[in-house]
Motif scaffolding. Structure first.
Motif, PDB file in Angstrom:
ATOM      1  N   SER A 264       8.451   6.004   7.033  1.00  0.00           N
ATOM      2  CA  SER A 264       9.322   5.059   7.740  1.00  0.00           C
ATOM      3  C   SER A 264       9.153   3.634   7.218  1.00  0.00           C
ATOM      4  O   SER A 264      10.099   2.859   7.166  1.00  0.00           O
ATOM      5  CB  SER A 264       9.024   5.083   9.242  1.00  0.00           C
ATOM      6  OG  SER A 264       7.708   4.611   9.501  1.00  0.00           O
ATOM      7  N   LYS A 265       7.920   3.247   6.825  1.00  0.00           N
ATOM      8  CA  LYS A 265       7.600   1.914   6.284  1.00  0.00           C
ATOM      9  C   LYS A 265       8.007   0.789   7.234  1.00  0.00           C
ATOM     10  O   LYS A 265       8.429  -0.278   6.794  1.00  0.00           O
ATOM     11  CB  LYS A 265       8.257   1.711   4.908  1.00  0.00           C
ATOM     12  CG  LYS A 265       7.732   2.654   3.844  1.00  0.00           C
ATOM     13  CD  LYS A 265       8.288   2.324   2.478  1.00  0.00           C
ATOM     14  CE  LYS A 265       7.729   3.261   1.420  1.00  0.00           C
ATOM     15  NZ  LYS A 265       8.242   2.964   0.078  1.00  0.00           N
ATOM     16  N   GLU A 266       7.886   1.009   8.531  1.00  0.00           N
ATOM     17  CA  GLU A 266       8.209  -0.026   9.510  1.00  0.00           C
ATOM     18  C   GLU A 266       7.005  -0.877   9.875  1.00  0.00           C
ATOM     19  O   GLU A 266       7.139  -1.888  10.527  1.00  0.00           O
ATOM     20  CB  GLU A 266       8.777   0.607  10.789  1.00  0.00           C
ATOM     21  CG  GLU A 266      10.205   1.085  10.669  1.00  0.00           C
ATOM     22  CD  GLU A 266      10.830   1.392  12.010  1.00  0.00           C
ATOM     23  OE1 GLU A 266      10.161   1.154  13.031  1.00  0.00           O
ATOM     24  OE2 GLU A 266      11.968   1.862  12.037  1.00  0.00           O
ATOM     25  N   GLY A 267       5.819  -0.460   9.478  1.00  0.00           N
ATOM     26  CA  GLY A 267       4.608  -1.158   9.891  1.00  0.00           C
ATOM     27  C   GLY A 267       4.126  -2.172   8.878  1.00  0.00           C
ATOM     28  O   GLY A 267       4.892  -2.718   8.079  1.00  0.00           O
ATOM     29  N   CYS A 268       2.820  -2.380   8.892  1.00  0.00           N
ATOM     30  CA  CYS A 268       2.194  -3.411   8.053  1.00  0.00           C
ATOM     31  C   CYS A 268       2.105  -2.947   6.601  1.00  0.00           C
ATOM     32  O   CYS A 268       1.422  -1.956   6.308  1.00  0.00           O
ATOM     33  CB  CYS A 268       0.806  -3.712   8.603  1.00  0.00           C
ATOM     34  SG  CYS A 268      -0.155  -4.833   7.564  1.00  0.00           S
ATOM     35  N   PRO A 269       2.737  -3.628   5.664  1.00  0.00           N
ATOM     36  CA  PRO A 269       2.662  -3.207   4.246  1.00  0.00           C
ATOM     37  C   PRO A 269       1.272  -3.348   3.654  1.00  0.00           C
ATOM     38  O   PRO A 269       0.890  -2.567   2.781  1.00  0.00           O
ATOM     39  CB  PRO A 269       3.680  -4.136   3.559  1.00  0.00           C
ATOM     40  CG  PRO A 269       3.822  -5.309   4.460  1.00  0.00           C
ATOM     41  CD  PRO A 269       3.615  -4.795   5.847  1.00  0.00           C
ATOM     42  N   LEU A 270       0.502  -4.339   4.107  1.00  0.00           N
ATOM     43  CA  LEU A 270      -0.854  -4.521   3.584  1.00  0.00           C
ATOM     44  C   LEU A 270      -1.728  -3.328   3.957  1.00  0.00           C
ATOM     45  O   LEU A 270      -2.558  -2.870   3.156  1.00  0.00           O
ATOM     46  CB  LEU A 270      -1.462  -5.818   4.127  1.00  0.00           C
ATOM     47  CG  LEU A 270      -2.883  -6.154   3.688  1.00  0.00           C
ATOM     48  CD1 LEU A 270      -2.978  -6.206   2.166  1.00  0.00           C
ATOM     49  CD2 LEU A 270      -3.340  -7.471   4.300  1.00  0.00           C
ATOM     50  N   LEU A 271      -1.538  -2.797   5.160  1.00  0.00           N
ATOM     51  CA  LEU A 271      -2.296  -1.629   5.595  1.00  0.00           C
ATOM     52  C   LEU A 271      -1.966  -0.416   4.727  1.00  0.00           C
ATOM     53  O   LEU A 271      -2.859   0.324   4.305  1.00  0.00           O
ATOM     54  CB  LEU A 271      -1.976  -1.347   7.068  1.00  0.00           C
ATOM     55  CG  LEU A 271      -2.911  -0.407   7.830  1.00  0.00           C
ATOM     56  CD1 LEU A 271      -4.346  -0.902   7.765  1.00  0.00           C
ATOM     57  CD2 LEU A 271      -2.454  -0.280   9.268  1.00  0.00           C
ATOM     58  N   ARG A 272      -0.686  -0.223   4.433  1.00  0.00           N
ATOM     59  CA  ARG A 272      -0.287   0.892   3.582  1.00  0.00           C
ATOM     60  C   ARG A 272      -0.818   0.712   2.159  1.00  0.00           C
ATOM     61  O   ARG A 272      -1.181   1.688   1.491  1.00  0.00           O
ATOM     62  CB  ARG A 272       1.239   1.030   3.565  1.00  0.00           C
ATOM     63  CG  ARG A 272       1.818   1.517   4.873  1.00  0.00           C
ATOM     64  CD  ARG A 272       3.267   1.962   4.682  1.00  0.00           C
ATOM     65  NE  ARG A 272       4.118   0.887   4.214  1.00  0.00           N
ATOM     66  CZ  ARG A 272       4.687  -0.025   4.995  1.00  0.00           C
ATOM     67  NH1 ARG A 272       4.519   0.028   6.310  1.00  0.00           N
ATOM     68  NH2 ARG A 272       5.461  -0.967   4.488  1.00  0.00           N
ATOM     69  N   HIS A 273      -0.854  -0.537   1.689  1.00  0.00           N
ATOM     70  CA  HIS A 273      -1.330  -0.789   0.328  1.00  0.00           C
ATOM     71  C   HIS A 273      -2.797  -0.385   0.169  1.00  0.00           C
ATOM     72  O   HIS A 273      -3.156   0.321  -0.796  1.00  0.00           O
ATOM     73  CB  HIS A 273      -1.157  -2.268  -0.019  1.00  0.00           C
ATOM     74  CG  HIS A 273      -1.765  -2.659  -1.335  1.00  0.00           C
ATOM     75  ND1 HIS A 273      -1.214  -2.310  -2.545  1.00  0.00           N
ATOM     76  CD2 HIS A 273      -2.897  -3.360  -1.625  1.00  0.00           C
ATOM     77  CE1 HIS A 273      -1.966  -2.779  -3.522  1.00  0.00           C
ATOM     78  NE2 HIS A 273      -2.992  -3.411  -2.992  1.00  0.00           N
ATOM     79  N   VAL A 274      -3.657  -0.799   1.101  1.00  0.00           N
ATOM     80  CA  VAL A 274      -5.083  -0.473   0.961  1.00  0.00           C
ATOM     81  C   VAL A 274      -5.315   1.024   1.171  1.00  0.00           C
ATOM     82  O   VAL A 274      -6.216   1.606   0.555  1.00  0.00           O
ATOM     83  CB  VAL A 274      -5.947  -1.311   1.924  1.00  0.00           C
ATOM     84  CG1 VAL A 274      -5.837  -2.787   1.594  1.00  0.00           C
ATOM     85  CG2 VAL A 274      -5.604  -1.053   3.378  1.00  0.00           C
ATOM     86  N   LEU A 275      -4.519   1.666   2.020  1.00  0.00           N
ATOM     87  CA  LEU A 275      -4.651   3.114   2.198  1.00  0.00           C
ATOM     88  C   LEU A 275      -4.211   3.851   0.933  1.00  0.00           C
ATOM     89  O   LEU A 275      -4.778   4.897   0.591  1.00  0.00           O
ATOM     90  CB  LEU A 275      -3.832   3.570   3.407  1.00  0.00           C
ATOM     91  CG  LEU A 275      -4.421   3.189   4.772  1.00  0.00           C
ATOM     92  CD1 LEU A 275      -3.410   3.464   5.876  1.00  0.00           C
ATOM     93  CD2 LEU A 275      -5.717   3.953   5.041  1.00  0.00           C
ATOM     94  N   TYR A 276      -3.211   3.314   0.253  1.00  0.00           N
ATOM     95  CA  TYR A 276      -2.783   3.908  -1.019  1.00  0.00           C
ATOM     96  C   TYR A 276      -3.914   3.817  -2.049  1.00  0.00           C
ATOM     97  O   TYR A 276      -4.205   4.798  -2.759  1.00  0.00           O
ATOM     98  CB  TYR A 276      -1.535   3.190  -1.534  1.00  0.00           C
ATOM     99  CG  TYR A 276      -1.109   3.614  -2.916  1.00  0.00           C
ATOM    100  CD1 TYR A 276      -0.386   4.792  -3.109  1.00  0.00           C
ATOM    101  CD2 TYR A 276      -1.434   2.854  -4.027  1.00  0.00           C
ATOM    102  CE1 TYR A 276       0.002   5.189  -4.381  1.00  0.00           C
ATOM    103  CE2 TYR A 276      -1.057   3.240  -5.304  1.00  0.00           C
ATOM    104  CZ  TYR A 276      -0.336   4.408  -5.472  1.00  0.00           C
ATOM    105  OH  TYR A 276       0.042   4.802  -6.739  1.00  0.00           O
TER     106      TYR A 276
END
Length: 338
Positions: A264-276
């Motif tokens: 969905s990518k509706e949340g925090c992009p920084l959080l997704r970046h570090v999880l990636y």
């Protein structure tokens, strides 16, 4: 961060923020509605309080309490959010995308700040979104440090890429000096993040728990603690996954529309970046979580989708580790029973 609210006051206030001013629109319980523009300063906040008392003070209540909705606009709204929360009002920090979708449902042809404030008030009145609670001070400071680190990394990457494309000696010298300074600042901010984490017991404890998870280092753990400052607001791991914008979405209709699912990518992009980055680290090594990724690929899932599933799995593990205050054990199911 949001949490559930009950009961909700009948009076509703919609606020459209900008850098130097904000527009407020009040929808009282007795009907009607009025709007006004205020400066985004402490004096403007005081003027807002006086305006609300003038409009609602005649009802005989000794203390005003209303439900205010504020559209998320970076850090511009935070001082006003703190002010309204300190006045015991219920405050909802609204996702701009959902505000936009609600406005489209109303069929608006015009878009101005007063109209936006009115639409936000309508959204709060009809949907009663969850309330915002300010995070602890140490988490706010950690968030500021982590986001500043992100900006430094972005500047280093941009200037490093530019250095590879220029041929003018003067510019090359200037870029090298700039990069040297930026890397020094990055090293300093990393030290400040570590010292700040060690100075607060709750941050130090949670950081050590998170670093027991494969792929989670100091940067990943600090980012999760900064961007999810109130883990107790989430009752289920799936709620945290949705907050991070990693919940899968599907689009099907009849027999012809069968769109491929995506995040969905509706949340925090920084959080997704570090999880990636954490997921990439896990995939590069041999461990239980790498086996999970390999199993997804073996079933026919695309590698990018399998990586997204691994990111979601990592965040679910982080939720369990922090919720139960127990470090991650890789082969927990294989441990002998006592």
């Amino acid at each position: 961060m949001n949490t559930s609210i009950s009961p909700a006051p009948a009076d509703v206030l919609g606020i459209d923020m900008s850098k130097t001013k904000f527009n407020a629109h009040l929808l009282p319980s007795h009907g009607g509605g009025q709007g006004r523009e205020f400066a985004n300063t402490p004096e403007g906040f005081h003027a807002l309080d006086q305006w609300l008392r003038q409009l609602l003070g005649s009802s005989g209540r000794t203390r005003l309490r209303l439900h205010a909705g504020v559209e998320a606009t970076g850090n511009y709204a935070l001082p006003l959010l703190m002010h309204l929360h300190a006045r015991a009002h219920i405050v909802s920090y609204l996702n701009p995308r959902r505000v936009k979708d609600f406005t489209r449902c109303l069929g608006r042809k015009a878009k101005t700040d007063p109209v936006d404030a009115h639409d936000i008030a309508l959204m709060v009145q009809r949907l009663r979104p969850s309330s915002w609670v300010p995070p602890p001070a140490e988490r706010c400071e950690l968030q500021a440090l982590v986001r500043h680190r992100r900006d430094l990394v972005a500047q280093i990457t941009a200037n490093d890429n530019r250095l590879k494309t220029v041929h003018c000696h003067t510019i090359i010298t200037s870029l090298r000096l700039l990069l040297k300074h930026l890397r020094k600042l990055l090293k300093d901010i990393d030290g400040k993040i570590e010292r700040h984490t060690l100075a607060h017991f709750s941050l130090q404890r949670d950081a050590r728990l998170l670093q027991s998870i494969p792929g989670f280092g100091k940067v990943v753990s600090a980012t999760i603690l900064a961007e999810v400052p109130r883990m107790e607001d989430f009752s289920r791991a799936r709620d945290l996954v949705a907050f991070a914008g990693m919940a899968p979405t599907t689009a099907t209709s009849g027999s012809s529309v069968r769109r491929r699912g995506r995040l969905s990518k509706e949340g925090c992009p920084l959080l997704r970046h570090v999880l990636y980055m954490a997921a990439m680290t896990v995939v590069a090594r041999k461990n239980t979580l790498r086996s999970f990724y390999d199993a997804m690929v073996a079933r026919g899932m695309a590698r990018a989708c399998a990586l997204g599933a691994l990111m979601s799995r990592l965040l679910r593990i982080a939720f369990g580790v922090l919720k139960h205050q127990t470090p991650f054990v890789e082969n927990f199911a294989r441990l002998p029973s006592s």
